[in-house]
Design an enzyme around this catalytic site. Sequence first.
Site, PDB file in Angstrom:
ATOM      1  N   LYS A 235     -12.505 -84.723 -43.821  1.00 52.46           N
ATOM      2  CA  LYS A 235     -12.370 -85.453 -45.082  1.00 52.46           C
ATOM      3  C   LYS A 235     -12.045 -86.927 -44.819  1.00 52.46           C
ATOM      4  CE  LYS A 235     -12.617 -82.050 -48.226  1.00 52.46           C
ATOM      5  NZ  LYS A 235     -13.273 -82.038 -49.532  1.00 52.46           N
ATOM      6  N   LYS A 236     -11.286 -87.168 -43.760  1.00 57.37           N
ATOM      7  CA  LYS A 236     -10.929 -88.555 -43.430  1.00 57.37           C
ATOM      8  C   LYS A 236     -12.068 -89.294 -42.736  1.00 57.37           C
ATOM      9  CE  LYS A 236      -5.910 -87.857 -42.980  1.00 57.37           C
ATOM     10  NZ  LYS A 236      -5.813 -86.458 -43.392  1.00 57.37           N
ATOM     11  N   PHE A 237     -13.036 -88.550 -42.219  1.00 57.08           N
ATOM     12  CA  PHE A 237     -14.157 -89.192 -41.533  1.00 57.08           C
ATOM     13  C   PHE A 237     -15.135 -89.725 -42.568  1.00 57.08           C
ATOM     14  CE2 PHE A 237     -17.984 -89.350 -38.800  1.00 57.08           C
ATOM     15  CZ  PHE A 237     -17.452 -90.079 -37.754  1.00 57.08           C
TER      16      PHE A 237
END
Length: 639
Positions: free
Chosen positions: A194-196
């Site tokens: 999700k952070k990528f």
Amino acid sequence: MLNQIKCALQSGIKTLTGHKIDHINSFHEFVQFMYTPVDGSSLAMGRMLFGLMMLIDIPEERGGSILDIRFGKTTNCFFPLIPFVKPMIASKMGLIYACLWLGALGITIGYKFRLSTSMFVVTYWYIFLLDKSVWNNHSYLYGLCGILFLVSSSHKHLSIDALQNKDDDRHVPFWNYAIIKFQFCILYTVAGLKKFSSEWLSGYAMMNLSYHWIFWPFRTFLGERMTDLLVIHWFVCFFDMSIIFWIIFKPTRKAATILCATFHLMNSRLFSIGMFPWVCLAELPIFYERDWPKMLFKSQGASKSESKAVEQLTSKQKSHTVAVKYKEKLVICLMLLYCTSQVFLPYSHFITRGYNGWVDGVYGYSWDMMIHAWDTPLTIVEVVDHNSNGSYFLHPNSFSVNDRWTKHPDMAYQYAHCIQRNLVAGKTKIDTRNLSIYFDAWSSLNGRYYQRMFDPTVDMLKVEWSPFKIVQWMKPLLQQFTSKRPEMQSIAKEVLSWNNFSDVMFVADFPDQTVESYISRDLDNVTLTVLDGTVVYQSEQLGELKNVEAGQRVHVSGQQFHRVTTTSKTPSCVMYTYVNRTMQNMEQKLDESNESILPIWKEICKRVANMKQFYLNVQNSLLFELYGIPIPDRGKWDS
């Protein structure tokens, strides 16, 4: 050559995971592998520590210490996931919380394990489903862990049940470990995926976090901006996506454990996220050898019995080649179905479109932890009585403890109808037979311009909402201004350099929309500058209209209302610069407080106080249910 490659691959997988690839040659072999008997002491330790963390969590983040306030007033609004899930009166909720706590205690000590865990799971999910506005990803995790421990055999060691049933088989099937490991693999890996994204990797989700004392060593060498970008955003993304692989890989496991422990301890200082870091630390040893508790507490007197137990386990594993039964196949199918659901749910927002706003889904089950930073400076709740043509304004949180409803369309819809119910039931001068409710909430997402969330002209009592349909009455995020964030940061840096108390606010609005604002006495030297589009400015005192185009500015008088109407065909962008006297007063109070950077004793005292209040709430609930003694009124819920 192919055989050599195959052997090398098999050897690599064996080295990486500790298991042979042959175990997945067929479903039959996979089921046998999942049912391989293994030592259950590590699983039991994970169960004990999870139960202990929940005993601490219940009076705090579960709200046990404020259950009398939260459930004691019928005007308090709740945001259930399932509409028919309703809260009970405070005294009965006190009994629910008592069952929850007793269930967690039973999990910890391993007493009547199935009954205790069932009590915990049922009451936990009931409380969880009652209110989406208090959800966090770790709240969802606790409920899932409760289910996984319920279906496990983790009570066969380190439990009262094991002491009472000494003749029982102490071994557990391997799938008990596999499914819990998988759950934490999903937790870390999906959080990293999700952070990528450009939103996280560009460094706008956790801006200015580098000023915390924890990052002082990095800030000294890298500076604030690069610490925010490289350490807080890039490294955390890499950490979440990869840490589970370093823990699974035995040669790097110890180093990864130290890194993981450091990460969670830092999070416990950075954020108010309850027991989440401690639960993750408590379950981390489950990735180690399954008999590590025995090895840790092994005594000389028990060495022979332990050696005998190891021999018995080895013999049992070798003899575990019996035909797979129907029940075993069913259990493994259910396990695989559960694992599939946990992979799918974080990306299921294309189905549950009614929960999507500026971001997808309701925060709390997608593992999108910390990637959305919200700032909501203004929320207007207007109630219109059409019979008298009167307008009334409510405090945004009159019936809600937090403002999460301003970010999600499903909760805004629920809140409007809760307000209507309260007005109908209460004694007000408003004619409740013909009402309209309008919301005008302004927010900034990850450092963007402040803008409207909802259409302020839409009656929230008449809108349609469905879990599976796109919400039409929510204003879109103005993505065309996302690229302006570096420019906004540059302007903000210049404004903040004027003096210690200067500040800036960036606001965007849609064509033909008007925003009315009041300048409080705490703000001096307020100036409005148009950065994009054209607006019409009107002050309350002068009443005259003034056309302001891009690049022009106007002085805004204090302690009065003013209106800004966007007249251009495209959205307008304006900037307010001002001197904030509130910041000056806050800075003086912070200087006088001299609060410790590591207030551990203060936190312990707070936890003890919450625990005492929780016990008192349960006691008062019992007294009311048994003898009708009224529960003392402690006033409004203090968030």
